[in-house]
Design a protein around this motif. Structure first.
Motif, PDB file in Angstrom:
ATOM      1  N   LEU A  79       0.847  -1.191   0.000  1.00 37.40           N
ATOM      2  CA  LEU A  79       0.000   0.000   0.000  1.00 37.40           C
ATOM      3  C   LEU A  79       0.881   1.239   0.000  1.00 37.40           C
ATOM      4  CD1 LEU A  79      -2.715   1.547   0.387  1.00 37.40           C
ATOM      5  CD2 LEU A  79      -2.456   1.159   2.858  1.00 37.40           C
ATOM      6  N   LEU A  80       0.585   2.163  -0.908  1.00 34.05           N
ATOM      7  CA  LEU A  80       1.251   3.467  -0.946  1.00 34.05           C
ATOM      8  C   LEU A  80       0.201   4.546  -0.740  1.00 34.05           C
ATOM      9  CD1 LEU A  80       3.608   5.468  -1.650  1.00 34.05           C
ATOM     10  CD2 LEU A  80       2.852   5.278  -4.037  1.00 34.05           C
ATOM     11  N   VAL A  81       0.452   5.424   0.229  1.00 35.88           N
ATOM     12  CA  VAL A  81      -0.387   6.606   0.431  1.00 35.88           C
ATOM     13  C   VAL A  81       0.534   7.814   0.349  1.00 35.88           C
ATOM     14  CG1 VAL A  81      -1.919   7.837   1.990  1.00 35.88           C
ATOM     15  CG2 VAL A  81      -2.063   5.353   1.833  1.00 35.88           C
ATOM     16  N   ALA A  82       0.247   8.699  -0.611  1.00 37.05           N
ATOM     17  CA  ALA A  82       1.161   9.803  -0.897  1.00 37.05           C
ATOM     18  C   ALA A  82       0.460  11.146  -0.853  1.00 37.05           C
ATOM     19  CB  ALA A  82       1.798   9.609  -2.275  1.00 37.05           C
ATOM     20  N   ASP A  83       1.126  12.117  -0.264  1.00 39.90           N
ATOM     21  CA  ASP A  83       0.716  13.513  -0.321  1.00 39.90           C
ATOM     22  C   ASP A  83       0.884  14.013  -1.761  1.00 39.90           C
ATOM     23  OD1 ASP A  83       0.208  16.230   0.589  1.00 39.90           O
ATOM     24  OD2 ASP A  83       2.364  16.547   0.464  1.00 39.90           O
ATOM     25  N   MET A  84       0.190  15.096  -2.101  1.00 42.75           N
ATOM     26  CA  MET A  84       0.285  15.623  -3.466  1.00 42.75           C
ATOM     27  C   MET A  84       1.204  16.838  -3.562  1.00 42.75           C
ATOM     28  SD  MET A  84      -2.693  16.898  -6.143  1.00 42.75           S
ATOM     29  CE  MET A  84      -3.170  18.358  -5.191  1.00 42.75           C
ATOM     30  N   ASP A  85       0.802  17.964  -2.961  1.00 41.20           N
ATOM     31  CA  ASP A  85       1.526  19.220  -3.160  1.00 41.20           C
ATOM     32  C   ASP A  85       2.941  19.148  -2.602  1.00 41.20           C
ATOM     33  OD1 ASP A  85      -0.652  21.399  -4.086  1.00 41.20           O
ATOM     34  OD2 ASP A  85      -1.571  19.965  -2.699  1.00 41.20           O
ATOM     35  N   SER A  86       3.898  19.542  -3.425  1.00 40.11           N
ATOM     36  CA  SER A  86       5.332  19.523  -3.076  1.00 40.11           C
ATOM     37  C   SER A  86       5.843  18.123  -2.778  1.00 40.11           C
ATOM     38  CB  SER A  86       5.629  20.452  -1.885  1.00 40.11           C
ATOM     39  OG  SER A  86       5.304  21.792  -2.213  1.00 40.11           O
ATOM     40  N   THR A  87       5.084  17.109  -3.181  1.00 44.24           N
ATOM     41  CA  THR A  87       5.526  15.722  -3.030  1.00 44.24           C
ATOM     42  C   THR A  87       5.368  15.003  -4.361  1.00 44.24           C
ATOM     43  OG1 THR A  87       4.878  15.725  -0.678  1.00 44.24           O
ATOM     44  CG2 THR A  87       5.262  13.584  -1.694  1.00 44.24           C
ATOM     45  N   MET A  88       4.139  14.730  -4.770  1.00 43.74           N
ATOM     46  CA  MET A  88       3.912  14.115  -6.070  1.00 43.74           C
ATOM     47  C   MET A  88       3.878  15.135  -7.203  1.00 43.74           C
ATOM     48  SD  MET A  88       3.709  10.761  -5.921  1.00 43.74           S
ATOM     49  CE  MET A  88       4.928  10.613  -4.606  1.00 43.74           C
ATOM     50  N   ILE A  89       3.653  16.395  -6.852  1.00 47.33           N
ATOM     51  CA  ILE A  89       3.834  17.490  -7.807  1.00 47.33           C
ATOM     52  C   ILE A  89       4.790  18.504  -7.191  1.00 47.33           C
ATOM     53  CG2 ILE A  89       1.586  17.160  -8.906  1.00 47.33           C
ATOM     54  CD1 ILE A  89       0.541  19.553  -7.323  1.00 47.33           C
ATOM     55  N   THR A  90       5.297  19.409  -8.021  1.00 44.13           N
ATOM     56  CA  THR A  90       6.386  20.280  -7.577  1.00 44.13           C
ATOM     57  C   THR A  90       5.916  21.585  -6.945  1.00 44.13           C
ATOM     58  OG1 THR A  90       6.543  21.290  -9.774  1.00 44.13           O
ATOM     59  CG2 THR A  90       7.917  19.344  -9.359  1.00 44.13           C
ATOM     60  N   VAL A  91       4.602  21.844  -6.942  1.00 41.20           N
ATOM     61  CA  VAL A  91       4.091  23.120  -6.442  1.00 41.20           C
ATOM     62  C   VAL A  91       3.046  22.914  -5.355  1.00 41.20           C
ATOM     63  CG1 VAL A  91       4.497  24.319  -8.627  1.00 41.20           C
ATOM     64  CG2 VAL A  91       2.273  23.215  -8.212  1.00 41.20           C
ATOM     65  N   GLU A  92       2.695  24.012  -4.670  1.00 43.23           N
ATOM     66  CA  GLU A  92       1.548  24.070  -3.775  1.00 43.23           C
ATOM     67  C   GLU A  92       0.414  24.710  -4.568  1.00 43.23           C
ATOM     68  OE1 GLU A  92       1.113  23.062  -0.590  1.00 43.23           O
ATOM     69  OE2 GLU A  92       3.175  22.325  -0.310  1.00 43.23           O
ATOM     70  N   CYS A  93      -0.614  23.936  -4.895  1.00 39.19           N
ATOM     71  CA  CYS A  93      -1.664  24.426  -5.790  1.00 39.19           C
ATOM     72  C   CYS A  93      -2.364  25.666  -5.253  1.00 39.19           C
ATOM     73  CB  CYS A  93      -2.682  23.327  -6.065  1.00 39.19           C
ATOM     74  SG  CYS A  93      -2.050  22.014  -7.125  1.00 39.19           S
ATOM     75  N   ILE A  94      -2.599  25.711  -3.945  1.00 35.79           N
ATOM     76  CA  ILE A  94      -3.318  26.871  -3.410  1.00 35.79           C
ATOM     77  C   ILE A  94      -2.496  28.147  -3.557  1.00 35.79           C
ATOM     78  CG2 ILE A  94      -2.532  26.595  -0.995  1.00 35.79           C
ATOM     79  CD1 ILE A  94      -5.481  27.358  -0.225  1.00 35.79           C
ATOM     80  N   ASP A  95      -1.182  28.047  -3.443  1.00 36.51           N
ATOM     81  CA  ASP A  95      -0.328  29.220  -3.645  1.00 36.51           C
ATOM     82  C   ASP A  95      -0.398  29.687  -5.092  1.00 36.51           C
ATOM     83  OD1 ASP A  95       0.337  28.685  -1.041  1.00 36.51           O
ATOM     84  OD2 ASP A  95       2.436  28.188  -1.439  1.00 36.51           O
ATOM     85  N   GLU A  96      -0.401  28.717  -6.014  1.00 35.33           N
ATOM     86  CA  GLU A  96      -0.460  29.066  -7.435  1.00 35.33           C
ATOM     87  C   GLU A  96      -1.816  29.661  -7.796  1.00 35.33           C
ATOM     88  OE1 GLU A  96       2.347  29.042  -9.092  1.00 35.33           O
ATOM     89  OE2 GLU A  96       3.237  28.205  -7.268  1.00 35.33           O
TER      90      GLU A  96
END
Length: 293
Positions: A79-96
């Motif tokens: 089982l893999l559980v992964a965060d998204m922002d700044s982990t699986m993608i390079t940015v913080e979406c809310i900041d963008e």
């Protein structure tokens, strides 16, 4: 039996491994052999003593190399559980998103404090979303297309683990408008995230309840494991912010990825030099076994 895996962002030598073995001996741990996962890139050192002592002895001693210490049995996770922002993608979406509203600096400062664990995540999310009120819904698509970039190694990690039978879940304190598309692009089985509420084609400045924060991420890990009869010890979790700490602690292997100090201190392992593909080396996969990135 335990394994200390040294993973280089660029190159690691046999001499480096010898230095690591000497460091273990100095702490009373006799190495029981070495095995290259990938020549000059990732190497296992086997031992049978206290893994905490081994980690303390080896962490940071080889420049440009990350370290994962774990049990030999069950290193390949189900089982893999992964965060998204700044982990699986390079940015913080809310900041963008806030950049399109002319409020990036203000929102990013709150994001940074929340990720460091200095302020409550849920309250900080509500405050940041309120600053997006009135933004056209169409900006969500524009932001995704213009700003969201997948982290190197993410596709290989997820697709290789799924090929080997693991269930892979993206769990984000961000928004489903991004998480659903990111999950599909990378190859996750599913995604759990927050919902931005919209009124008459514009963001209302509110987020759907209940908010996916630290406890929501932990519960997503537990639910995914229970639904598939997977022991938590067979799980791998990765993240970078304070709201990831509970799920990192609960997982069999919790990994802090280029993380804030509080997160790095709480995790079982830290990836500070390489990309998320390092987690395939940590599970014993040579690059020839990776699915295409």
């Amino acid at each position: 039996m335990f394994i200390a895996t040294l993973i280089a962002a660029r190159r690691i030598s046999s001499g480096d491994i010898s230095l690591a073995e000497d460091a273990l001996r100095e702490r009373g741990i006799e190495p029981m052999g070495r095995s290259w996962i990938e020549e000059d890139k990732a190497c296992d050192i086997l031992f049978s003593a206290d893994p905490t002592i081994a980690r303390d002895a080896l962490e940071g001693m080889i420049s440009g190399a990350d370290l994962v210490v774990q049990g030999e049995a069950g290193r390949r996770k189900r089982l893999l559980v992964a965060d998204m922002d700044s982990t699986m993608i390079t940015v913080e979406c809310i900041d963008e998103l806030a950049d399109y509203a002319g409020r990036k600096a203000e929102v990013a400062e709150i994001t940074e404090r929340a990720m460091r664990g200095e302020i409550d995540f849920t309250a900080a999310l509500r405050d940041r979303v309120a600053l997006l009120k009135g933004l056209e819904e169409a900006v969500l698509d524009r932001c995704h297309d213009e700003r969201v970039r997948i982290t190197p190694g993410a596709r290989a990690l997820v697709r290789t683990m799924r090929r080997e039978g693991a269930y892979c879940l993206l769990v984000s304190g961000g928004f489903s408008a991004f998480a659903d598309r990111v999950a599909g692009a990378i190859g996750f089985d599913g995604a759990v995230a927050n919902t931005l509420l919209v009124e008459e084609g514009r963001l209302s400045g509110t987020v759907g309840e209940p908010i996916v924060g630290a406890e929501g991420k932990l519960q997503a890990l537990i639910d995914a494991a229970e639904a598939r009869a997977i022991e938590l010890g067979e799980s791998l979790a990765i993240g970078d912010g304070a709201n990831d700490i509970p799920m990192l602690k609960a997982a069999g292997l919790g990994v802090a990825y280029h993380a804030k100090p509080k997160v790095a201190a709480a995790a079982d392992a830290r990836i500070e030099h390489g990309d998320v593909g390092a987690l395939l080396f940590a599970q014993g996969y040579a690059r020839s076994e990776w699915e295409a990135n």
